[in-house]
Design a protein around this motif. Structure first.
Motif: not given
Length: 398
Positions: A314-325
């Motif tokens: 979840t932490l990894a996905v949160m960081m990736r999604a936040t950066r991308g979006h």
């Protein structure tokens, strides 16, 4: 793609997309709930909750933290799946407030009554399912109904959690039911995003061997995991369950090996996804060993799954999604890598606390500190990105 569908939104940036409030508040609450838990466990702090201290901890990590992050992910992914407008503005605010009301109701359930608290708490995931289901059906995106079926099981597990706690005074079956539902989501969605993001990076940066495409082996691995988790939920100490768990662990280890994670060491943003998924087979093996009679507490496998697989993924996905979006480059600066290290350290320490009972108390505190550092660190590093509008034009880093 998301930008074009957001051009008419003029409200606060934090309410422009589902990931923004739920990742931020979910991460903050994930740290806060754990800081409250250890003093409760040691008898130095009490809440006016009808749950036991252990049940409150498990419930709030599943239905406080995880439910928030799953919601943020779904509300962000579904517009990309369906091509429809994202939920934002007032409807998104209502969902956030219902989630927050659930946290307060559970904390005060001894004062307001278990039934009103359960209704308030359960309402959140039911509203999420209604909102997500409407979009998937309207977009005729039938492939992703299977994701919503698992979320529905997660909501059902929450209902049984409240009932079991009230009737029995403890929640062993619904704890395993809820955790199993989340693990199924990680196996299904992780099985999409880990090889997909790996393939994208390898094609661009390190041509050569690629992740294996989704095939019957993946379907077999997920099915074996689901069967093993169902057996573990019903019969955690059965040798049959132990054999199924070990078998599922071996299949998921082989599944992970097919995704070429060994070729992603130069990109921490991708590598962390493989490391997080590795806790899935580890949890299966540890839980299986316990069921087969090994001198090992059940909490070793449970925390390999919960802190390692779920926490790190979840932490990894949160960081990736936040950066991308938010228009940032898909890269992992030093601060991000430190947060990755903190959540992996937390998982390792929590498993060690289960395996080394003589050192359990200091290891529990060390694991908790590392967890809080990871998730409150996310709030500190990524919170400003979440609270501000997406970078556009020359500001955006691509």
């Amino acid at each position: 793609m998301p930008i074009a569908r957001l051009r008419s939104f003029t409200g606060p940036a934090v309410l422009s997309y589902g990931f923004r409030p739920f990742f931020l508040f979910g991460a903050f609450y994930g740290g806060l709930a754990l800081l409250a838990w250890l003093p409760m466990f040691e008898g130095r702090f009490e809440l006016a909750t009808s749950f036991s201290a252990m049940d409150w901890h498990i419930h709030e990590m599943l239905y406080g933290y995880v439910a928030a992050i799953v919601t943020g992910f779904l509300l962000t992914a579904i517009p990309n799946w369906t091509g429809r407008l994202p939920l934002n503005g007032a409807p998104l605010l209502v969902l956030v407030l219902v989630w927050a009301a659930g946290r307060l109701a559970v904390a005060c359930s001894a004062a307001i009554g278990w039934a009103p608290a359960a209704i308030i708490d359960v309402l959140f995931l039911l509203l999420v399912l209604a909102a997500a289901g409407r979009e998937v059906v309207a977009g005729e995106n039938w492939r992703n109904l299977r994701v919503l079926v698992i979320v529905a099981l997660f909501a059902l597990a929450n209902i049984t959690f409240h009932i079991e706690a009230h009737v029995q005074g403890e929640t062993p079956y619904s704890q395993r039911f809820g955790l199993s539902a989340v693990l199924l989501l990680v196996m299904l969605i992780g099985g999409r995003i880990v090889p997909s993001f790996t393939r994208n990076w390898l094609v661009r940066e390190n041509p050569g061997r690629q992740p294996a495409p989704f095939d019957r082996f993946d379907a077999l691995s997920i099915a074996a995991g689901a069967i093993a988790l169902a057996a573990w939920t019903a019969m955690p100490d059965s040798r049959v369950s132990g054999g199924l768990l070990i078998g599922a662990g071996l299949l998921h280890a082989a599944r992970l090996a097919r995704w070429a994670g060994d070729r992603t060491t130069r990109d921490p943003l991708v590598l962390i996804l493989h490391i997080a998924y590795a806790f899935i087979p580890l949890g299966f093996v540890l839980a299986g060993a316990t069921a087969l009679g090994a001198d090992m507490p059940a909490s070793a496998g449970v925390h390999a799954w919960s802190v390692g697989a779920i926490g790190a993924m979840t932490l990894a996905v949160m960081m990736r999604a936040t950066r991308g979006h938010t228009g940032r480059a898909l890269e992992a600066p030093p601060a991000t890598q430190l947060l990755y290290g903190a959540v992996i350290l937390s998982a390792a320490l929590r498993i060690a606390a289960a395996l080394l009972p003589a050192l359990s108390q200091p290891l529990l505190w060390a694991a908790a500190i590392a967890w809080v550092a990871a998730f409150w660190g996310f709030c500190g590093v990524y919170g400003p990105m979440i609270l501000r509008p997406r970078l556009t034009g020359q500001e955006a880093v691509r």
